[in-house]
Scaffold this motif. Structure first.
Motif, PDB file in Angstrom:
ATOM      1  N   SER A  19       0.924  -1.297  -0.303  1.00 18.63           N
ATOM      2  CA  SER A  19      -0.108   0.268   0.148  1.00 18.63           C
ATOM      3  C   SER A  19       0.991   1.528   0.222  1.00 18.63           C
ATOM      4  O   SER A  19       0.442   2.206  -0.862  1.00 18.63           O
ATOM      5  N   GLY A  20       1.954   1.295   0.604  1.00 19.54           N
ATOM      6  CA  GLY A  20       2.570   2.450   0.570  1.00 19.54           C
ATOM      7  C   GLY A  20       3.445   2.623  -0.338  1.00 19.54           C
ATOM      8  O   GLY A  20       3.546   3.785  -0.973  1.00 19.54           O
TER       9      GLY A  20
ATOM     10  N   LEU B  69       4.576   9.242   4.084  1.00 18.57           N
ATOM     11  CA  LEU B  69       5.289   8.612   5.790  1.00 18.57           C
ATOM     12  C   LEU B  69       4.837   9.515   6.656  1.00 18.57           C
ATOM     13  O   LEU B  69       3.908   9.396   6.965  1.00 18.57           O
TER      14      LEU B  69
ATOM     15  N   THR C 252       0.990  10.220   6.683  1.00 20.39           N
ATOM     16  CA  THR C 252       0.407   9.129   6.816  1.00 20.39           C
ATOM     17  C   THR C 252       0.632   9.363   9.288  1.00 20.39           C
ATOM     18  O   THR C 252      -0.704   8.697   9.718  1.00 20.39           O
TER      19      THR C 252
ATOM     20  N   ASP D 209      -1.771   6.469   4.477  1.00 20.45           N
ATOM     21  CA  ASP D 209      -1.461   5.202   3.767  1.00 20.45           C
ATOM     22  C   ASP D 209      -2.769   4.839   4.990  1.00 20.45           C
ATOM     23  O   ASP D 209      -1.876   4.463   6.276  1.00 20.45           O
TER      24      ASP D 209
ATOM     25  N   ASP E 204      -3.623   1.979   5.999  1.00 22.11           N
ATOM     26  CA  ASP E 204      -4.073   0.957   6.848  1.00 22.11           C
ATOM     27  C   ASP E 204      -2.494   0.140   7.212  1.00 22.11           C
ATOM     28  O   ASP E 204      -1.530  -0.862   7.271  1.00 22.11           O
ATOM     29  N   SER E 205      -1.762   1.793   7.343  1.00 17.12           N
ATOM     30  CA  SER E 205      -0.024   1.034   7.867  1.00 17.12           C
ATOM     31  C   SER E 205      -0.814   1.434   9.844  1.00 17.12           C
ATOM     32  O   SER E 205      -1.589   1.956   9.978  1.00 17.12           O
TER      33      SER E 205
END
Length: 332
Positions: free
Chosen positions: A3-4, A132, A135, A149, A151-152
């Motif tokens: 995803s990332g 990042l 996120t 992201d 889902d992170s």
């Protein structure tokens, strides 16, 4: 990770990497607020909390994030971490404990050392780091839409790690946990991030290398209770005394006789542990020395190393002063 990586590709397709075209690595370390150099000013205390983010005028470091991993960096990380773990566990009364609980963090290998109790401003411009930080800052206002992201496991945590990397790409295994204090989003998508260095950690395992470095770490917890130890207070006083002498003599040599005495930084009254870190932050031009002090297990050990450095500096200034008086040279 997939995803990332997908988010990074989306940003790149949108042309976001144009902002970082002049530099590699994607992160600039900016001039640190609150860090005094050898000509320390009174009144600054290791960084002002809540300081506004402004576009800085000074850039000091840029470095690629994965350079050492291309050279077997994982073995270096784990080897150095193992060595420090043994040393820390054997030093009695060090005032440091190693947290057995492991935590996973995104880690920046950069050419500067993040010292606990200090502030580290960063300029973020490469696609993977913009993803990042979007996120990490999820839920905050002033963040580029659609980059986080979701889902992170780091979503909205506002924390990451930072480790020193030298010019050969060797990554130190001991770094600092950074907490994001404030941020500013520019029109072209770049970010200015103000961070507080919270505490030290040692890397125990490299989990991922792309799109950013992800590691498992164990924290090195400083026991601030040792600050009440009379012998440590006495050592702190000796360190601050020789520091002030070296500072004053260096100022006299630079500005001449009759120059005003440099003001006494208020940080010299800090408790021993915080004082040892603040004094360690005075060497941004010598990050390897800073890294050495970051890896010294105990507050006492750091203060002893600092005392040695300031005594050498004072003796050097004394020698310069003697030569100048003997030969009348301004270049002594």
């Amino acid at each position: 990770a997939e995803s990332g990586i997908g988010k990074v590709k989306e940003v790149r397709r949108a042309g976001a990497t144009r902002a970082s075209g002049r530099m590699s690595g994607g992160v600039q370390v900016l001039a640190r607020r609150g860090h005094c150099c050898a000509k320390a000013k009174a009144g600054a205390r290791g960084g002002r909390r809540g300081a506004p983010i402004r576009e800085p005028t000074t850039t000091t470091v840029k470095v690629g994030a994965s350079s050492s991993l291309r050279r077997g960096g994982q073995q270096q990380l784990l080897g150095r971490a193992q060595g420090l773990r043994c040393k820390a566990s054997e030093e009695e009364g060090s005032g440091v404990s190693i947290n057995a609980e492991s935590r996973t963090l995104p880690v920046f290998p950069l050419g500067v050392v993040a010292v606990p109790f200090s502030q580290v401003p960063l300029h973020i411009f490469e696609a993977r780091y913009r993803v990042l930080f979007s996120t990490l800052l999820h839920g905050e206002s002033g963040i580029e839409e659609g980059l986080a992201d979701e889902d992170s496991p780091f979503l909205g945590t506002k924390e990451f790690g930072m480790c020193f990397v030298d010019k050969e790409g060797n990554i130190a295994s001991v770094g600092s946990l950074l907490s994001i204090e404030s941020h500013k989003l520019l029109e072209d998508g770049r970010l200015y991030i103000q961070n507080n260095a919270v505490k030290r950690f040692q890397v125990t395992e490299v989990v991922e290398q792309s799109p950013v470095l992800i590691c498992k770490v164990s924290f090195l917890e400083d026991d601030l209770g040792v600050d009440s130890d009379p012998s440590l207070k006495e050592l702190s006083a000796e360190v601050t005394d020789i520091f002030q002498k070296a500072l004053a003599l260096g100022s006299t040599l630079e500005k001449g006789e009759g120059a005003p005495t440099p003001p006494e930084p208020e940080q010299l009254s800090l408790p021993p542990t915080e004082l040892s870190y603040w004094l360690a932050s005075l060497f941004p031009q010598d990050p390897q020395e800073q890294q050495l002090m970051l890896q010294i297990v105990s507050c006492k050990g750091r203060l002893e190393r600092l005392k040695e450095i300031f005594e050498s500096t004072y003796n050097y200034h004394l020698a310069r002063s003697s030569l100048k008086n003997a030969f009348g040279s301004e270049e002594a």
